[in-house]
Write an enzyme that holds these catalytic residues in place. Sequence first.
Site, short mmCIF file in Angstrom:
data_model
loop_
_atom_site.label_atom_id
_atom_site.label_comp_id
_atom_site.label_asym_id
_atom_site.label_seq_id
_atom_site.Cartn_x
_atom_site.Cartn_y
_atom_site.Cartn_z
N SER A 137 -29.45 5.06 53.41
CA SER A 137 -29.85 5.49 54.68
C SER A 137 -29.86 4.45 55.67
O SER A 137 -29.16 4.47 57.03
CB SER A 137 -30.90 6.41 54.82
OG SER A 137 -30.84 7.24 53.82
N ALA A 138 -30.42 3.35 55.37
CA ALA A 138 -30.72 2.55 56.09
C ALA A 138 -29.26 1.75 56.53
O ALA A 138 -29.12 1.53 57.85
CB ALA A 138 -31.45 1.00 55.45
N ASP A 191 -32.84 10.94 55.72
CA ASP A 191 -33.61 9.55 55.76
C ASP A 191 -33.05 8.75 56.93
O ASP A 191 -33.67 7.66 57.31
CB ASP A 191 -33.81 8.94 54.56
CG ASP A 191 -34.78 9.69 53.53
OD1 ASP A 191 -35.63 10.52 54.10
OD2 ASP A 191 -34.97 9.08 52.38
N GLY A 213 -32.54 2.90 51.08
CA GLY A 213 -31.35 1.91 51.39
C GLY A 213 -30.03 2.08 51.91
O GLY A 213 -29.54 1.72 52.84
N ALA A 259 -31.10 3.01 44.90
CA ALA A 259 -31.57 4.15 44.52
C ALA A 259 -33.02 4.14 44.05
O ALA A 259 -33.24 4.48 42.77
CB ALA A 259 -30.79 4.49 43.14
N GLY A 260 -33.80 3.32 44.81
CA GLY A 260 -35.09 3.11 44.42
C GLY A 260 -36.21 4.05 45.18
O GLY A 260 -37.41 3.57 45.03
N LYS A 318 -37.93 1.83 53.80
CA LYS A 318 -39.09 2.64 54.39
C LYS A 318 -39.97 2.97 53.11
O LYS A 318 -39.64 2.96 51.68
CB LYS A 318 -38.75 3.87 54.91
CG LYS A 318 -37.80 4.77 54.13
CD LYS A 318 -38.52 5.83 53.20
CE LYS A 318 -37.57 6.58 52.07
NZ LYS A 318 -38.15 7.31 51.22
N MET A 352 -36.31 3.98 48.35
CA MET A 352 -36.74 3.26 49.88
C MET A 352 -35.63 3.25 50.81
O MET A 352 -35.60 2.78 51.92
CB MET A 352 -36.95 1.75 49.51
CG MET A 352 -38.21 1.42 48.28
SD MET A 352 -38.55 -0.26 48.29
CE MET A 352 -39.60 -0.19 49.92
#
Length: 298
Positions: A104-105, A137, A102, A97-98, A10, A100
């Site tokens: 959570s996805a 998230d 990840g 850790a960006g 996201k 976006m």
Amino acid sequence: MSVTVRVPAKVNVQLGVGAARPDGFHPLATVFLAVSLFDEVTATPAAEPTVTCEGPDADQVPLDRSNLAARAAEALAARAGIEPAVHLHIAKNIPVAGGMAGGSADGAAALLACDTLWGLDTPRTELLAICAELGSDVPFSLLGGAALGTGRGELLTPVDAGSFHWVFAVADGGLSTPAVFREFDRLTAGASVPEPEPSPELLAALASGDPDRLAPALSNGLQAASLSLRPRLADTFAAGLGAGALAALVSGSGPTTAFLVRDEEGAAKVAAALEASGTCRTTRTASGPVPGATVLSA
Ligand code: ATP
């Protein structure tokens, strides 16, 4: 038998952040957009719970019970009164850790994969409630598309969105989301921070599908904090904007930066310029909105 679920990253096209509440959480008014950068999580029956991971950032992903995918499987198994006897394999393409989402996805993907593997057919609202317990998230990773998030970001209302093209510049090393919120607190100490509100301009621009209208409406209340911790992100911004990106913003808590572009051709040009500039580790192009966690094969 195994079940594979594909799940998107996201970007927050608005991230309104309020002052920390007594419990430490910050109230948010955020608009999430799911973009076509995917992880895949495969759940296979196993004697005991295990996690493996492949992909360019795999060495940064914990393989113990702190992995959000493992925690999701455990939470679902506990609710069903069964053992989380599953092997979870993560094919990781979302930067770690960006900013976006990840992790959570992967949590949302593991939840859906295990629900399918175990034949539980848990109602969607309950899956979303388990997601919210796993992290702010995670519900959006299950839902996908475009949505307004309030509370800690976990209370979701889908919103209309046309399709937009993006380039993401992946930085060297990650930023810890709690550290970015602490920096936000430090930078705003003594100032009066207004309650975050959804931006009507942003929502209208998103629905219009017009990138020239969306560009000036993008905002991220955490951006100053991310830039304070990573001043060199300003060079990344300059490189992408110099190559014709319509707008640049830090993705979530960063340090990934997101560049809005007009079309695929613009994306290729901006990505090439960013790669050549030496101001980021790598780039990804994507578009969105795309659907949330989806079962690929069962
Ligand atoms: P957000 O945008 O939700 O703030 P993020 O994209 O900044 O998150 P993640 O990629 O989710 O960050 O990773 C944050 C930390 O979570 C990692 O440093 C890692 O230690 C941990 N983590 C736990 N499970 C996972 C997972 N499945 N994939 C990646 N990181 C994970």
